[in-house]
Design a protein around this motif. Structure first.
Motif, PDB file in Angstrom:
ATOM      1  N   MET A 126      -1.129  -3.622   9.639  1.00  0.00           N
ATOM      2  CA  MET A 126      -0.343  -4.844   9.588  1.00  0.00           C
ATOM      3  C   MET A 126      -0.085  -5.244   8.137  1.00  0.00           C
ATOM      4  SD  MET A 126      -2.516  -6.734  12.603  1.00  0.00           S
ATOM      5  CE  MET A 126      -2.029  -8.387  12.109  1.00  0.00           C
ATOM      6  N   SER A 127       0.903  -6.100   7.927  1.00  0.00           N
ATOM      7  CA  SER A 127       1.227  -6.532   6.572  1.00  0.00           C
ATOM      8  C   SER A 127       0.176  -7.472   6.006  1.00  0.00           C
ATOM      9  CB  SER A 127       2.593  -7.222   6.552  1.00  0.00           C
ATOM     10  OG  SER A 127       2.590  -8.337   7.432  1.00  0.00           O
ATOM     11  N   SER A 128      -0.543  -8.164   6.892  1.00  0.00           N
ATOM     12  CA  SER A 128      -1.655  -9.009   6.470  1.00  0.00           C
ATOM     13  C   SER A 128      -2.579  -9.205   7.660  1.00  0.00           C
ATOM     14  CB  SER A 128      -1.156 -10.370   5.962  1.00  0.00           C
ATOM     15  OG  SER A 128      -0.494 -11.078   6.996  1.00  0.00           O
TER      16      SER A 128
ATOM     17  N   THR B 241       1.964   6.341   1.520  1.00  0.00           N
ATOM     18  CA  THR B 241       2.841   5.175   1.401  1.00  0.00           C
ATOM     19  C   THR B 241       2.034   3.897   1.244  1.00  0.00           C
ATOM     20  OG1 THR B 241       4.504   6.273   2.776  1.00  0.00           O
ATOM     21  CG2 THR B 241       4.689   3.878   2.529  1.00  0.00           C
ATOM     22  N   TRP B 242       0.959   3.794   2.007  1.00  0.00           N
ATOM     23  CA  TRP B 242       0.088   2.608   1.949  1.00  0.00           C
ATOM     24  C   TRP B 242      -0.552   2.468   0.566  1.00  0.00           C
ATOM     25  CZ3 TRP B 242      -5.498   2.613   1.953  1.00  0.00           C
ATOM     26  CH2 TRP B 242      -6.082   1.366   2.191  1.00  0.00           C
ATOM     27  N   ILE B 243      -1.081   3.561   0.031  1.00  0.00           N
ATOM     28  CA  ILE B 243      -1.739   3.510  -1.279  1.00  0.00           C
ATOM     29  C   ILE B 243      -0.737   3.226  -2.384  1.00  0.00           C
ATOM     30  CG2 ILE B 243      -3.034   4.858  -2.982  1.00  0.00           C
ATOM     31  CD1 ILE B 243      -4.330   6.362  -0.698  1.00  0.00           C
ATOM     32  N   ALA B 244       0.472   3.761  -2.253  1.00  0.00           N
ATOM     33  CA  ALA B 244       1.484   3.605  -3.307  1.00  0.00           C
ATOM     34  C   ALA B 244       1.837   2.141  -3.549  1.00  0.00           C
ATOM     35  CB  ALA B 244       2.741   4.393  -2.950  1.00  0.00           C
ATOM     36  N   GLN B 245       1.594   1.272  -2.549  1.00  0.00           N
ATOM     37  CA  GLN B 245       1.886  -0.156  -2.721  1.00  0.00           C
ATOM     38  C   GLN B 245       1.055  -0.766  -3.856  1.00  0.00           C
ATOM     39  OE1 GLN B 245       1.078  -1.969   1.052  1.00  0.00           O
ATOM     40  NE2 GLN B 245       2.479  -0.633   2.168  1.00  0.00           N
ATOM     41  N   LEU B 246      -0.070  -0.136  -4.174  1.00  0.00           N
ATOM     42  CA  LEU B 246      -0.929  -0.658  -5.228  1.00  0.00           C
ATOM     43  C   LEU B 246      -0.255  -0.594  -6.594  1.00  0.00           C
ATOM     44  CD1 LEU B 246      -3.823  -1.809  -5.495  1.00  0.00           C
ATOM     45  CD2 LEU B 246      -4.600   0.498  -6.035  1.00  0.00           C
ATOM     46  N   TRP B 247       0.621   0.375  -6.771  1.00  0.00           N
ATOM     47  CA  TRP B 247       1.286   0.559  -8.060  1.00  0.00           C
ATOM     48  C   TRP B 247       2.755   0.144  -8.032  1.00  0.00           C
ATOM     49  CZ3 TRP B 247      -2.211   4.290  -6.244  1.00  0.00           C
ATOM     50  CH2 TRP B 247      -3.390   4.406  -7.003  1.00  0.00           C
ATOM     51  N   SER B 248       3.204  -0.349  -6.898  1.00  0.00           N
ATOM     52  CA  SER B 248       4.609  -0.720  -6.764  1.00  0.00           C
ATOM     53  C   SER B 248       4.877  -2.066  -7.432  1.00  0.00           C
ATOM     54  CB  SER B 248       5.004  -0.788  -5.285  1.00  0.00           C
ATOM     55  OG  SER B 248       6.315  -1.290  -5.140  1.00  0.00           O
ATOM     56  N   THR B 249       5.864  -2.117  -8.288  1.00  0.00           N
ATOM     57  CA  THR B 249       6.205  -3.375  -8.966  1.00  0.00           C
ATOM     58  C   THR B 249       6.926  -4.337  -8.039  1.00  0.00           C
ATOM     59  OG1 THR B 249       8.267  -2.367  -9.730  1.00  0.00           O
ATOM     60  CG2 THR B 249       6.369  -2.277 -11.221  1.00  0.00           C
ATOM     61  N   SER B 250       7.430  -3.810  -6.924  1.00  0.00           N
ATOM     62  CA  SER B 250       8.165  -4.675  -5.992  1.00  0.00           C
ATOM     63  C   SER B 250       7.241  -5.348  -4.983  1.00  0.00           C
ATOM     64  CB  SER B 250       9.225  -3.850  -5.239  1.00  0.00           C
ATOM     65  OG  SER B 250       8.602  -2.837  -4.461  1.00  0.00           O
ATOM     66  N   GLU B 251       5.995  -4.868  -4.890  1.00  0.00           N
ATOM     67  CA  GLU B 251       5.059  -5.442  -3.922  1.00  0.00           C
ATOM     68  C   GLU B 251       4.487  -6.753  -4.431  1.00  0.00           C
ATOM     69  OE1 GLU B 251       4.393  -4.566  -0.940  1.00  0.00           O
ATOM     70  OE2 GLU B 251       5.474  -2.660  -0.873  1.00  0.00           O
ATOM     71  N   THR B 252       4.245  -7.654  -3.530  1.00  0.00           N
ATOM     72  CA  THR B 252       3.637  -8.934  -3.874  1.00  0.00           C
ATOM     73  C   THR B 252       2.126  -8.801  -3.908  1.00  0.00           C
ATOM     74  OG1 THR B 252       3.462  -9.635  -1.564  1.00  0.00           O
ATOM     75  CG2 THR B 252       5.530 -10.121  -2.710  1.00  0.00           C
TER      76      THR B 252
ATOM     77  N   GLU C  54      -5.262  -6.345  -0.140  1.00  0.00           N
ATOM     78  CA  GLU C  54      -6.198  -7.061   0.723  1.00  0.00           C
ATOM     79  C   GLU C  54      -7.312  -6.125   1.191  1.00  0.00           C
ATOM     80  OE1 GLU C  54      -6.349  -9.858   4.749  1.00  0.00           O
ATOM     81  OE2 GLU C  54      -4.421  -9.081   4.050  1.00  0.00           O
ATOM     82  N   ALA C  55      -6.944  -4.884   1.536  1.00  0.00           N
ATOM     83  CA  ALA C  55      -7.949  -3.911   1.969  1.00  0.00           C
ATOM     84  C   ALA C  55      -8.955  -3.631   0.867  1.00  0.00           C
ATOM     85  CB  ALA C  55      -7.262  -2.617   2.413  1.00  0.00           C
ATOM     86  N   LEU C  56      -8.469  -3.559  -0.375  1.00  0.00           N
ATOM     87  CA  LEU C  56      -9.349  -3.301  -1.510  1.00  0.00           C
ATOM     88  C   LEU C  56     -10.387  -4.411  -1.653  1.00  0.00           C
ATOM     89  CD1 LEU C  56     -10.176  -1.791  -4.070  1.00  0.00           C
ATOM     90  CD2 LEU C  56      -8.266  -2.905  -5.270  1.00  0.00           C
ATOM     91  N   LYS C  57      -9.941  -5.653  -1.600  1.00  0.00           N
ATOM     92  CA  LYS C  57     -10.868  -6.777  -1.762  1.00  0.00           C
ATOM     93  C   LYS C  57     -11.836  -6.882  -0.585  1.00  0.00           C
ATOM     94  CE  LYS C  57      -7.857  -9.452  -4.802  1.00  0.00           C
ATOM     95  NZ  LYS C  57      -7.150 -10.735  -5.053  1.00  0.00           N
ATOM     96  N   LEU C  58     -11.345  -6.646   0.624  1.00  0.00           N
ATOM     97  CA  LEU C  58     -12.225  -6.668   1.797  1.00  0.00           C
ATOM     98  C   LEU C  58     -13.280  -5.570   1.705  1.00  0.00           C
ATOM     99  CD1 LEU C  58      -9.559  -7.316   4.582  1.00  0.00           C
ATOM    100  CD2 LEU C  58     -11.488  -8.828   4.045  1.00  0.00           C
ATOM    101  N   SER C  59     -12.873  -4.397   1.239  1.00  0.00           N
ATOM    102  CA  SER C  59     -13.813  -3.271   1.116  1.00  0.00           C
ATOM    103  C   SER C  59     -14.916  -3.591   0.117  1.00  0.00           C
ATOM    104  CB  SER C  59     -13.062  -2.007   0.683  1.00  0.00           C
ATOM    105  OG  SER C  59     -12.123  -1.618   1.658  1.00  0.00           O
ATOM    106  N   ILE C  60     -14.542  -4.161  -1.007  1.00  0.00           N
ATOM    107  CA  ILE C  60     -15.546  -4.534  -2.011  1.00  0.00           C
ATOM    108  C   ILE C  60     -16.501  -5.567  -1.432  1.00  0.00           C
ATOM    109  CG2 ILE C  60     -15.875  -5.653  -4.250  1.00  0.00           C
ATOM    110  CD1 ILE C  60     -13.165  -4.417  -5.081  1.00  0.00           C
ATOM    111  N   ASP C  61     -15.966  -6.533  -0.687  1.00  0.00           N
ATOM    112  CA  ASP C  61     -16.802  -7.572  -0.069  1.00  0.00           C
ATOM    113  C   ASP C  61     -17.798  -6.962   0.905  1.00  0.00           C
ATOM    114  OD1 ASP C  61     -17.388 -10.449   0.484  1.00  0.00           O
ATOM    115  OD2 ASP C  61     -16.680  -9.902   2.472  1.00  0.00           O
TER     116      ASP C  61
ATOM    117  N   THR D 193      -5.888  -7.839 -11.391  1.00  0.00           N
ATOM    118  CA  THR D 193      -4.862  -7.586 -12.412  1.00  0.00           C
ATOM    119  C   THR D 193      -3.928  -6.502 -11.910  1.00  0.00           C
ATOM    120  OG1 THR D 193      -6.241  -5.921 -13.498  1.00  0.00           O
ATOM    121  CG2 THR D 193      -6.466  -8.201 -14.252  1.00  0.00           C
ATOM    122  N   THR D 194      -2.919  -6.222 -12.670  1.00  0.00           N
ATOM    123  CA  THR D 194      -1.999  -5.175 -12.242  1.00  0.00           C
ATOM    124  C   THR D 194      -2.681  -3.814 -12.286  1.00  0.00           C
ATOM    125  OG1 THR D 194       0.078  -4.050 -12.727  1.00  0.00           O
ATOM    126  CG2 THR D 194      -1.076  -5.004 -14.598  1.00  0.00           C
ATOM    127  N   ALA D 195      -2.506  -3.047 -11.233  1.00  0.00           N
ATOM    128  CA  ALA D 195      -3.147  -1.727 -11.163  1.00  0.00           C
ATOM    129  C   ALA D 195      -2.300  -0.654 -11.821  1.00  0.00           C
ATOM    130  CB  ALA D 195      -3.399  -1.352  -9.704  1.00  0.00           C
TER     131      ALA D 195
END
Length: 511
Positions: A226-228, A291-302, A309-316, A438-440
Motif C-alpha cells: 500500500m502507499s501508506s 521499483t519499491w526500493i527505487a522510491q528511496l532515491w527518487s526525487t519525485s517521491e514525497t 515508512e518501511a525503513l523507519k518501521l523496520s528500525i523501530d 535526510t535525503t538518501a
C-alpha cells in the motif's frame, strides 16, 4: 477440573517454546507430533463421540504450533482448523448476546452464584476460541507472507465480537468475577462499536490483538503493498505489552512492503516453503521489489513513500527487539518473524545502495580517467560469515570519521564476537535512522558505505542468534547449534536463508 490429556499436552507444548532450555523446545515439538498422530488416528477411526469444547481448544493450540514451530511446517491452515473455526462461529453467535445479558443482569442480582460465573466462563470461552481463530487466520499474510485470501468466514456476515476485559476472564471465583465486571460496567459487544469514548481505558493484550486483527487485515488485498499503512483511531488504546507493540509495527510494515517479493528475492525464489511457480513470476517479483526500493532515491517521491515508512518501521522493530533481549524478554511465536522481515528491508536497501554506490564511483573514475583513492579494502568475504560468530573484533577499515563504533572483521580476526555483533547492530540502526530523516540520494564515500555493509552483516548475524535463542552471556555464540534443535522447520529455514545471504555477498541480487 478434568482436563483433556490432549489439551494438557498441547498447552505444555506451547509453553515449552518459551523455555530457555533448547531440550524443552524439542520435547514440546515431540509432544506436538504425538498430538497430530492422535488426531489423525481419530479421523481414520471415524470416532462417533462428539467433540467437546476442550477438544476444539486442543486442536486450535496444535494448529498454532503447526504454523510456527512444527517439525514440518504447515503450508496452509488445515481442514481441522477450518472445522474448529466454523464450530466456534456457530456457538459464538448466541454466546455473545448471552454473555452480555449475564453481565448486564449482575446489577440486579442480590447474590452472584457459581452457576452464573461458570455459565459466563463457558460462553466467554467459545468467544475466545472464535477470536483466537480469527487472529491466527489474520496472521497468515502478515507473519507468514501467504497470499491474501478471503476469510474462511467471509460468507457468514458475522460481526466480530469484542471480548470482555481480561480481569473478568482471569477471575478465580464468582466474587472476583462480579467485582471485575463492576469495574467495567460497559463493554461494547462487537468490534464495530468500539470507539475512543466507549473505552476510555487502555485495552488488555487480548482485546488489543482482536483490534489489530480487524483493523490491519490483509484479506482481499490485491496489490503487493500500500502507499501508506493503516492508521487506526484506537491505536492509543492498545496495551503496551511487547507482543502488542511488535504486532502493530509488523502489521504496518507488511502493508507498505512487498513482503512476498522481498522474501522471494532474498531466499532465491522461495517464500518460506512455497516455491515461486515460474521464472516469469520470479522476474515480476524482482521488478516489484526493485521499483519499491527505487522510491528511496527518487526525487519525485514525497516523504511519505512506502519505502521510507518501511525503513523507519523496520528500525523501530529491531531496536525494540534489541532492547528486549537486554531485558530478557522472550520473542513470541509468530511475531518473531517481524525481526526477520525488518532485517530484510534494511538488507535490501543496503544491497541496492551498494549497486548504486559502485556504479557512481565507476562512472567518476571513468570521467576522471584516474583511479579513485577512496575505495576501502573489502570487508565482506563470501565464506567469512557462514557460521555463528565466536571470538573478538578489531579496528575499522573505514578511512572516514565513523558516526558510531561499527567494527569490521579483518583477515587476522575474521569473526566477530556476540558482544561486538550487538554493538555493531545498535550503531547501524542508529546511523540508518539518522540517514532516513535526510535525503538518501546523497553520494556516499566508499569507506562510509563499507561501514554500512559491516553494520548490515552484523544485523543479520544478530537476527540469526536472536531467533536461535542464544543468550547474551554466550559471547562466542557456541550455543547456536544446540539452540536450533527446537526451532522447527519454519525458523530453521529462516536461519538457513540468512546464512545463504551472508555466503552470497552483495552482488548478483538484481536489485
Amino acid at each position: 477440573m478434568n482436563p483433556s490429556p490432549m489439551l494438557r499436552a498441547a498447552m505444555i507444548a506451547i509453553g515449552s517454546q518459551y523455555s530457555a532450555d533448547s531440550s524443552d523446545k524439542k520435547k514440546g515439538r515431540d509432544l506436538h507430533d504425538r498430538c497430530l498422530k492422535l488426531l489423525e488416528w481419530r479421523d481414520l477411526k471415524g470416532s462417533t463421540e462428539p467433540d467437546r469444547l476442550c477438544d476444539f481448544q486442543a486442536m486450535f493450540l496444535i494448529e498454532v504450533l503447526s504454523q510456527y514451530r512444527a517439525r514440518r511446517a504447515a503450508k496452509v491452515l488445515s481442514s481441522r482448523f477450518d472445522k474448529v473455526y466454523h464450530k466456534a462461529v456457530e456457538d459464538c453467535r448466541s454466546a455473545t448476546s448471552k454473555a452480555a445479558e449475564l453481565l448486564a443482569s449482575l446489577a440486579q442480582l442480590e447474590q452472584v452464584t457459581p452457576e452464573h460465573w461458570t455459565s459466563w466462563v463457558e460462553l466467554a470461552t467459545w468467544q475466545h476460541l472464535f477470536l483466537s481463530c480469527y487472529i491466527l487466520e489474520s496472521q497468515q499474510p502478515l507473519l507468514l507472507a501467504r497470499e491474501a485470501l478471503q476469510s474462511l468466514i467471509h460468507d457468514s456476515r458475522f460481526d466480530i465480537p469484542f471480548p470482555a476485559h481480561g480481569s473478568l476472564w482471569d477471575a478465580a471465583s464468582p466474587i472476583e468475577w462480579a467485582a471485575a465486571a463492576q469495574q467495567y460496567p460497559y463493554t461494547p459487544s462487537y468490534v464495530d462499536e468500539v470507539t475512543s469514548t466507549s473505552l476510555p481505558r487502555p485495552l488488555d493484550t487480548f482485546q488489543s490483538s482482536v483490534i489489530l486483527a480487524v483493523h490491519y487485515s490483509r484479506h482481499k488485498t490485491s496489490t503487493p503493498y500500500m502507499s501508506s499503512s493503516t492508521t487506526s483511531s484506537l491505536e492509543h488504546l492498545l496495551d503496551d505489552a511487547p507482543a502488542t507493540k511488535r504486532m502493530l509495527s509488523v502489521a504496518k510494515l507488511v502493508q507498505v512492503t512487498p513482503i512476498r517479493a522481498l522474501l522471494a528475492v532474498a531466499c532465491e525464489s522461495w517464500i518460506f516453503s512455497e516455491k515461486v511457480a515460474t521464472a516469469q513470476a520470479f522476474a515480476v517479483l524482482k521488478t516489484t521489489l526493485r521499483t519499491w526500493i527505487a522510491q528511496l532515491w527518487s526525487t519525485s517521491e514525497t516523504e511519505g513513500a512506502p519505502i521510507r515508512e518501511a525503513l523507519k518501521l523496520s528500525i523501530d522493530i529491531l531496536q525494540q527487539a534489541v532492547s528486549e533481549q537486554r531485558d530478557r524478554i522472550p520473542l513470541e511465536m509468530g511475531t518473531d518473524m517481524s525481526i526477520f522481515f525488518a532485517a530484510l528491508v534494511l538488507w535490501a536497501i543496503t544491497v541496492a545502495a551498494t549497486t548504486r554506490t559502485k556504479a557512481a564511483h565507476q562512472k567518476a573514475r571513468q570521467q576522471n580517467r584516474r583511479p579513485s583513492n577512496s575505495e576501502s579494502p573489502p570487508i565482506f568475504s563470501p565464506t567469512t560469515w557462514a557460521s555463528a560468530p565466536p571470538t573478538s573484533s578489531s579496528t575499522s577499515t573505514s578511512t572516514s570519521q565513523p558516526h558510531s563504533p561499527i567494527i569490521s572483521a579483518t583477515p587476522e580476526n575474521p569473526l566477530l564476537s556476540h558482544a561486538q555483533i550487538i554493538i555493531n547492530t545498535i550503531s547501524f540502526l542508529t546511523d540508518t535512522l539518522a540517514m532516513s530523516d535526510t535525503t538518501a540520494s546523497t553520494p556516499q564515500h566508499l569507506a562510509d558505505h563499507a561501514r554500512r555493509q559491516t553494520g548490515c552483516i552484523s544485523l543479520l548475524l544478530w537476527v540469526k542468534l536472536r531467533l536461535r535463542g542464544v543468550p547474551l552471556e554466550d559471547q562466542s555464540g557456541a550455543a547456536a547449534d544446540a539452540s536450533s534443535l527446537g526451532l522447527g522447520e519454519l525458523l530453521e529455514g529462516v536461519v538457513g536463508s540468512i546464512e545463504t545471504i551472508l555466503k552470497k555477498g552483495w552482488g548478483d541480487w538484481g536489485i
